[in-house]
Design a protein around this motif. Structure first.
Motif, PDB file in Angstrom:
ATOM      1  N   ALA A 187      38.361  42.676  33.262  1.00 17.34           N
ATOM      2  CA  ALA A 187      39.525  42.795  34.142  1.00 17.34           C
ATOM      3  C   ALA A 187      40.555  41.713  33.867  1.00 17.34           C
ATOM      4  O   ALA A 187      41.765  41.974  33.875  1.00 17.34           O
ATOM      5  N   LYS A 188      40.118  40.485  33.602  1.00 13.42           N
ATOM      6  CA  LYS A 188      41.081  39.408  33.323  1.00 13.42           C
ATOM      7  C   LYS A 188      41.852  39.691  32.034  1.00 13.42           C
ATOM      8  O   LYS A 188      43.072  39.509  31.976  1.00 13.42           O
ATOM      9  N   ARG A 189      41.147  40.145  30.995  1.00 11.44           N
ATOM     10  CA  ARG A 189      41.840  40.456  29.746  1.00 11.44           C
ATOM     11  C   ARG A 189      42.855  41.578  29.945  1.00 11.44           C
ATOM     12  O   ARG A 189      43.960  41.542  29.398  1.00 11.44           O
ATOM     13  N   ALA A 190      42.482  42.562  30.751  1.00  7.51           N
ATOM     14  CA  ALA A 190      43.399  43.676  31.021  1.00  7.51           C
ATOM     15  C   ALA A 190      44.629  43.198  31.781  1.00  7.51           C
ATOM     16  O   ALA A 190      45.764  43.607  31.480  1.00  7.51           O
ATOM     17  N   LEU A 191      44.426  42.324  32.758  1.00  8.44           N
ATOM     18  CA  LEU A 191      45.567  41.813  33.524  1.00  8.44           C
ATOM     19  C   LEU A 191      46.432  40.892  32.675  1.00  8.44           C
ATOM     20  O   LEU A 191      47.669  40.908  32.793  1.00  8.44           O
ATOM     21  N   ASP A 192      45.826  40.068  31.835  1.00  6.45           N
ATOM     22  CA  ASP A 192      46.623  39.221  30.919  1.00  6.45           C
ATOM     23  C   ASP A 192      47.523  40.107  30.066  1.00  6.45           C
ATOM     24  O   ASP A 192      48.723  39.812  29.884  1.00  6.45           O
ATOM     25  N   TRP A 193      46.956  41.186  29.527  1.00  3.22           N
ATOM     26  CA  TRP A 193      47.744  42.109  28.700  1.00  3.22           C
ATOM     27  C   TRP A 193      48.859  42.741  29.528  1.00  3.22           C
ATOM     28  O   TRP A 193      50.004  42.838  29.067  1.00  3.22           O
ATOM     29  N   ALA A 194      48.538  43.170  30.748  1.00  7.42           N
ATOM     30  CA  ALA A 194      49.522  43.852  31.584  1.00  7.42           C
ATOM     31  C   ALA A 194      50.701  42.939  31.915  1.00  7.42           C
ATOM     32  O   ALA A 194      51.864  43.383  31.898  1.00  7.42           O
ATOM     33  N   THR A 213      40.041  38.909  40.642  1.00 11.37           N
ATOM     34  CA  THR A 213      40.413  38.567  39.273  1.00 11.37           C
ATOM     35  C   THR A 213      41.706  37.760  39.253  1.00 11.37           C
ATOM     36  O   THR A 213      41.811  36.743  38.551  1.00 11.37           O
ATOM     37  N   ALA A 214      42.692  38.184  40.037  1.00  8.08           N
ATOM     38  CA  ALA A 214      43.988  37.495  40.058  1.00  8.08           C
ATOM     39  C   ALA A 214      43.865  36.078  40.605  1.00  8.08           C
ATOM     40  O   ALA A 214      44.428  35.128  40.042  1.00  8.08           O
ATOM     41  N   VAL A 215      43.135  35.928  41.695  1.00  6.02           N
ATOM     42  CA  VAL A 215      43.061  34.629  42.368  1.00  6.02           C
ATOM     43  C   VAL A 215      42.000  33.732  41.745  1.00  6.02           C
ATOM     44  O   VAL A 215      42.269  32.568  41.422  1.00  6.02           O
ATOM     45  N   ARG A 216      40.822  34.256  41.554  1.00  2.38           N
ATOM     46  CA  ARG A 216      39.714  33.426  41.062  1.00  2.38           C
ATOM     47  C   ARG A 216      39.833  33.115  39.573  1.00  2.38           C
ATOM     48  O   ARG A 216      39.551  31.997  39.137  1.00  2.38           O
ATOM     49  N   GLY A 219      44.342  32.166  38.659  1.00  9.21           N
ATOM     50  CA  GLY A 219      45.054  31.094  39.345  1.00  9.21           C
ATOM     51  C   GLY A 219      46.182  31.537  40.247  1.00  9.21           C
ATOM     52  O   GLY A 219      46.989  30.702  40.678  1.00  9.21           O
ATOM     53  N   MET A 220      46.272  32.824  40.557  1.00 11.24           N
ATOM     54  CA  MET A 220      47.291  33.271  41.500  1.00 11.24           C
ATOM     55  C   MET A 220      46.868  32.898  42.920  1.00 11.24           C
ATOM     56  O   MET A 220      45.718  32.510  43.176  1.00 11.24           O
ATOM     57  N   CYS A 225      49.520  38.593  46.294  1.00  6.58           N
ATOM     58  CA  CYS A 225      48.915  39.925  46.370  1.00  6.58           C
ATOM     59  C   CYS A 225      49.323  40.636  47.656  1.00  6.58           C
ATOM     60  O   CYS A 225      49.320  40.044  48.739  1.00  6.58           O
ATOM     61  N   VAL A 226      49.681  41.901  47.539  1.00  5.70           N
ATOM     62  CA  VAL A 226      49.909  42.746  48.708  1.00  5.70           C
ATOM     63  C   VAL A 226      49.039  43.989  48.561  1.00  5.70           C
ATOM     64  O   VAL A 226      48.645  44.352  47.455  1.00  5.70           O
TER      65      VAL A 226
END
Length: 394
Positions: A187-194, A213-216, A219-220, A225-226
């Motif tokens: 999930a982190k790799r996917a979000l980094d790409w996104a 994934t975003a927070v932990r 570092g968001m 997040c909404v």
């Protein structure tokens, strides 16, 4: 869209059948959780011989996939076990198998159909084996969400990232709009790409995996997040909130992992001094924050394999897997318990039982194709595009 072909049956569930499936809601859990208690007694031992005989008759024509959350009586007949994506890829790597029998839930069978050849037939032993999380995001709801993002002037900045635990329709939506699929492992790799492609992410359909994934891992903050609620006008969000957000989380969750609470963590620490709390990232954020270790199903298995003898573990994931791991590692002196006091199996996973598997295998052995899962070609093309983007992730 998928179709499933099976004989028409005019069968009404009996009160006993409904009791065994479980219809008691747990008021402490999130919507969608059903906790039927312990499983019914094991199936007639004669069914084991029937399943073995039918599978032997089919030979290399059949390949049986068993998800980690399946019952032991089903897992014993699996050619391979794993999580949903691993199993779909395993199926694609066996082109000689005419029939792929997927002992899991509906979205997993869809993914297997997308990744296998047209010559292979994917079969789901019970068509009622769905997934409450996947069902929390429909194609119509997600299309309406995209309209809301467009009206807010942010759609061009948004890249959809959809969890593997989603329907083929949602995967196709993701492919059409330039997004990718993810698993709990990547999930982190996917979000980094996104975030290299756009400024915002629409994360479907599990809010907890997206938030954790975003927070932990990235570092968001929680304020980044909404949550988009498809049951409220405009998702319950203002245009300003959408413009300010980095992560737009769909209001969905896993019905099993969503039941674990901070109280569960505190209780097990009080009961078992020195326990290691290991949870799946589909758990709520406060549970993940309080745990010692967090990871996918495969991560959980590997962590316990590497754990020292005599160590104590409380696992926050589906109970069939936890029990199987507890039995497996007991000879090594590892104490493994379920994180929550209340027994809670995945009720839809448990619909795939030995009677359904026997019926499926015997039907196939007699040349009758049953419960055939097919994704239509247009949906398959866009869903496969999203899956291929995931496979191309560094």
């Amino acid at each position: 869209m998928t179709t499933a072909q099976t004989p028409e049956l005019d069968v009404q569930p009996t009160p006993l059948a409904l009791l065994l499936l479980g219809r008691e809601a747990d008021p402490k859990s999130e919507r969608g959780v059903e906790c039927p208690g312990d499983l019914p007694s094991p199936s007639d031992p004669a069914l084991v011989e029937r399943a073995r005989a039918a599978k032997e008759k089919l030979g290399d024509k059949v390949f049986v996939l068993g998800h980690h959350y399946q019952r032991d009586e089903v897992i014993q007949f699996a050619d391979v076990t794993g999580d949903s994506f691993k199993l779909a890829r395993d199926a694609a790597a066996r082109p000689e198998a005419e029939y792929i029998v997927f002992c899991g839930v509906h979205f997993m069978a869809e993914s297997a159909d997308i990744l296998t050849s047209d010559a292979q037939k994917v079969v789901l032993p019970d068509l009622a084996a769905g997934c409450s999380m996947a069902d929390m995001a429909t194609a119509e709801q997600v299309a309406e969400c995209w309209d809301v993002l467009t009206e807010a002037g942010v759609a061009e900045q948004v890249v959809p990232v959809s969890y593997m635990n989603s329907s083929a329709d949602i995967k196709a939506f993701t492919g059409r709009h330039g997004g990718t699929i993810c698993t709990s492992s990547n999930a982190k790799r996917a979000l980094d790409w996104a975030f290299e492609q756009g400024e915002k992410v629409l994360f479907l359909p599990d809010q907890h995996l997206g938030r954790n994934t975003a927070v932990r891992d990235m570092g968001m903050s929680l304020d980044d997040c909404v949550v988009y609620n498809p049951h409220k006008p405009n998702g319950g969000l203002t245009a300003d909130e959408l413009r300010a957000a980095k992560m737009i989380l769909w209001r969905g969750h896993c019905s099993v992992h969503g039941r674990f609470s901070l109280d569960s963590v505190n209780d097990v620490r009080a009961r078992i001094p020195g326990v290691n709390v290991l949870v799946h990232p589909e758990c709520k954020h406060e549970v993940v924050a309080a745990a010692d270790h967090v990871g996918s199903t495969e991560y959980i298995i590997k962590a316990l394999e590497a754990a020292p003898a005599g160590s104590k573990w409380a696992i926050g994931t589906e109970l069939n897997l936890v029990r199987r791991l507890a039995n497996r590692f007991a000879p090594e002196g590892k104490e493994i318990v379920f994180l929550d006091r209340t027994v809670c199996f995945c009720s839809t996973m448990n619909r795939i039982d030995l009677p359904h598997l026997v019926w499926t295998l015997e039907s196939l052995a007699e040349g009758n194709l049953v419960n055939h899962i097919q994704v239509d070609k247009e949906t398959e093309a866009f869903a496969k595009l999203a899956l291929e983007r995931m496979l191309a992730l560094p």
